[in-house]
Design an enzyme around this catalytic site. Structure first.
Site, PDB file in Angstrom:
ATOM      1  N   TYR A 108       0.946  -0.884  -0.245  1.00 48.67           N
ATOM      2  CA  TYR A 108      -0.205  -0.179  -0.232  1.00 48.67           C
ATOM      3  C   TYR A 108       0.917   1.480   0.118  1.00 48.67           C
ATOM      4  O   TYR A 108       1.854   1.199   0.943  1.00 48.67           O
ATOM      5  CB  TYR A 108      -0.922   0.054   1.377  1.00 48.67           C
ATOM      6  N   GLU A 196      -3.371   7.746  -4.284  1.00 42.48           N
ATOM      7  CA  GLU A 196      -3.492   6.739  -3.456  1.00 42.48           C
ATOM      8  C   GLU A 196      -3.003   5.636  -4.673  1.00 42.48           C
ATOM      9  O   GLU A 196      -3.937   5.082  -5.343  1.00 42.48           O
ATOM     10  CB  GLU A 196      -4.851   5.818  -2.369  1.00 42.48           C
TER      11      GLU A 196
END
Length: 388
Positions: A108, A196
Site C-alpha cells: 500500500y 493512492e
C-alpha cells in the site's frame, strides 16, 4: 475532484510511475480489441469513482480476447454496489482492460495532506490490498509514515526508508524509490489532495507496479490545471452536486430531511450539529458564501427543493458582507418565483438584521423568524417532523 483509474494511470505513466499496460474501452467489442493488442491474459475493471470494485463484481479476469469481451459485456451497464457507492449503486459506463500481472506481494502507498502537521505525508504498508481500512483501524503500527519538508519535498533518504520498510530488496529498492519520487512529483505538480496506490505490487519477475491508482485533486487549484478539469466525469457525481457547482455553491447531499442554507463553512458545520442536537437530521451541507447574490439564493432554494427528502428549510446566516435586508429580499423573491411550499425558518444576525426580520414578517409568505441558532433548529426540526 476525482478521476477514473484509467485517467490516473495515464498521468502516472507520463510522470514515470510504472503501471501495467492497458487501455480504456466503452464497449465489449472495444474491450476485445484492446485484449488482442495486449496479447494473453487481461483484467477487465469497471471504471467508477468507488473502491471495493472486486467484491462487487466489477473486476474480472479473462484468459483471451473473447473472454475479455464477455467480461466487459457483464460489467458495462451494471449498477455496481460497494461500501463506497450510494445504496442503489453506480452505473458502469466503461472499463479498463489491462494486462494481467503475476503478483507476488500486495503493498500500500499513498500521499495526502496532514493538516495537523501542516505538510504532506507519505504512507506505506506491507499490508496492502482491499482491507487497508481495517489495517489502519486495528493495526495502525503496520502503516509507515514520512512527513515531507514543505519546501524540499520528499527526501531520497525518506524514499529509501519507505522502500526498505515495504520489504523491497536489491533492484526492487531502486524501482520503489523511483516510483515514490515520481508519484510525489505528480502529487505536487498537479495539486492533488490524494494520491493512492492500492495495491502497489511486486510481481513474480521482480517488477514494482502501481496495479491500481486513485488521484483526487484540490478543486480550488483546478484553475491552474485545465487539462485536469477536462477529466471530470459528472456522471459519477450526484446531480444536485453538479448543479450547485454551476453557481459557485458548496453543496453536499446528506440523508436527512432538514435542508440547510448557510453562509460560511464553519457556520454550516455548526448548523448541521445543532440540527442533530435538536433531534433532526440535516439533508445537506450548503454554503452560499459570504456575499451570496439573489441569483445564488434562488438557485440554492431550487436545489434544496429538488431533494424530495427535504421537509423544511433552515436558513442560518451572519450578515456581514451579505446584509440581512439583502438576504431577506433574496429569500422573498426566490420563494415567490419558485412557488416554494416548504416551511422555511430564518435565523439571521448582523447588518440591518431588524429590517431583514421585518421584511420577512411582512412578506405574507410561510417564513418563520428565529431568535437564535437553537431556536431556529428547534423550530425547523418540529416543522420537518410535522410535514413528514
Amino acid at each position: 475532484m476525482k478521476i477514473h483509474e484509467h485517467q490516473a494511470k495515464a498521468l502516472l505513466r507520463e510522470l514515470g510511475v510504472a503501471v501495467p499496460r492497458g487501455e480504456w474501452a466503452e464497449t465489449p467489442a472495444a474491450a476485445r480489441a484492446v485484449a488482442e493488442r495486449l496479447g494473453g491474459r487481461v483484467v477487465v475493471k469497471a471504471q467508477v469513482h468507488a473502491g471495493g470494485r472486486g467484491k462487487g463484481g466489477g473486476i474480472k479476469l479473462a484468459d483471451d480476447p473473447a473472454g475479455a469481451e464477455r467480461a466487459a459485456a457483464a460489467i458495462i451497464g451494471m449498477r455496481l454496489k460497494t461500501p463506497q457507492t450510494p445504496p442503489d449503486g453506480i452505473e458502469v459506463r466503461s472499463v479498463l482492460v489491462e494486462e494481467a500481472s503475476a503478483i507476488e506481494r500486495e503493498l500500500y502507498l499513498s500521499i495526502t495532506l496532514d493538516r495537523a502537521r501542516e505538510t504532506h505525508v507519505v504512507m506505506a504498508s506491507q499490508a496492502g490490498g482491499m482491507n487497508i481500512e481495517e489495517v489502519a483501524s486495528k493495526t495502525p503500527d503496520k502503516i509507515l509514515r514520512e512527513w515531507t519538508h514543505p519546501a524540499l519535498g520528499l527526501g531520497d533518504f525518506q524514499a529509501r526508508r519507505l522502500a526498505y520498510g515495504l520489504g523491497l530488496a536489491g533492484e526492487q529498492v531502486k524501482q520503489g524509490v523511483a516510483l515514490l519520487r515520481n508519484l510525489f512529483a505528480l502529487y505536487r505538480a498537479k495539486d492533488c489532495s490524494l494520491a493512492e496506490i492500492n495495491p502497489l505490487v511486486v510481481t513474480k519477475d521482480g517488477r514494482v507496479l502501481a496495479l491500481d491508482a486513485k488521484l483526487n485533486f484540490d478543486d480550488n487549484a483546478l484553475f491552474r490545471h485545465p487539462e485536469i478539469a477536462k477529466l471530470r466525469d459528472v456522471n459519477e457525481e450526484d446531480p444536485l452536486d453538479v448543479e450547485a457547482s454551476k453557481y459557485g455553491l458548496n453543496y453536499i447531499k446528506l440523508d436527512g430531511d432538514v435542508g440547510c442554507m448557510v453562509n460560511g463553512a464553519g457556520l454550516a458545520m455548526a448548523t448541521m450539529d445543532i440540527v442533530k442536537l435538536s433531534g433532526g437530521e440535516p439533508a445537506n451541507f450548503l454554503d452560499v458564501g459570504g456575499g451570496a447574490s439573489p441569483e445564488q439564493i434562488e438557485n440554492a432554494f431550487r436545489i434544496l427543493s429538488s431533494d424530495r427528502r427535504v421537509k423544511a428549510v433552515f436558513i442560518n446566516v451572519f450578515g456581514g458582507i451579505l446584509r440581512c435586508d439583502r438576504l431577506a429580499e433574496g429569500v422573498i423573491a426566490a420563494v415567490r418565483k419558485l412557488g416554494l411550499r416548504l416551511p422555511v425558518v430564518v435565523r439571521m444576525e448582523g447588518t440591518n438584521v431588524e429590517l431583514g426580520r421585518k421584511m420577512l414578517a411582512e412578506s405574507g409568505l410561510h417564513l418563520t423568524n428565529a431568535d437564535d441558532m437553537g431556536d431556529g433548529a428547534r423550530k425547523v426540526v418540529a416543522l420537518a417532523k410535522s410535514a413528514a
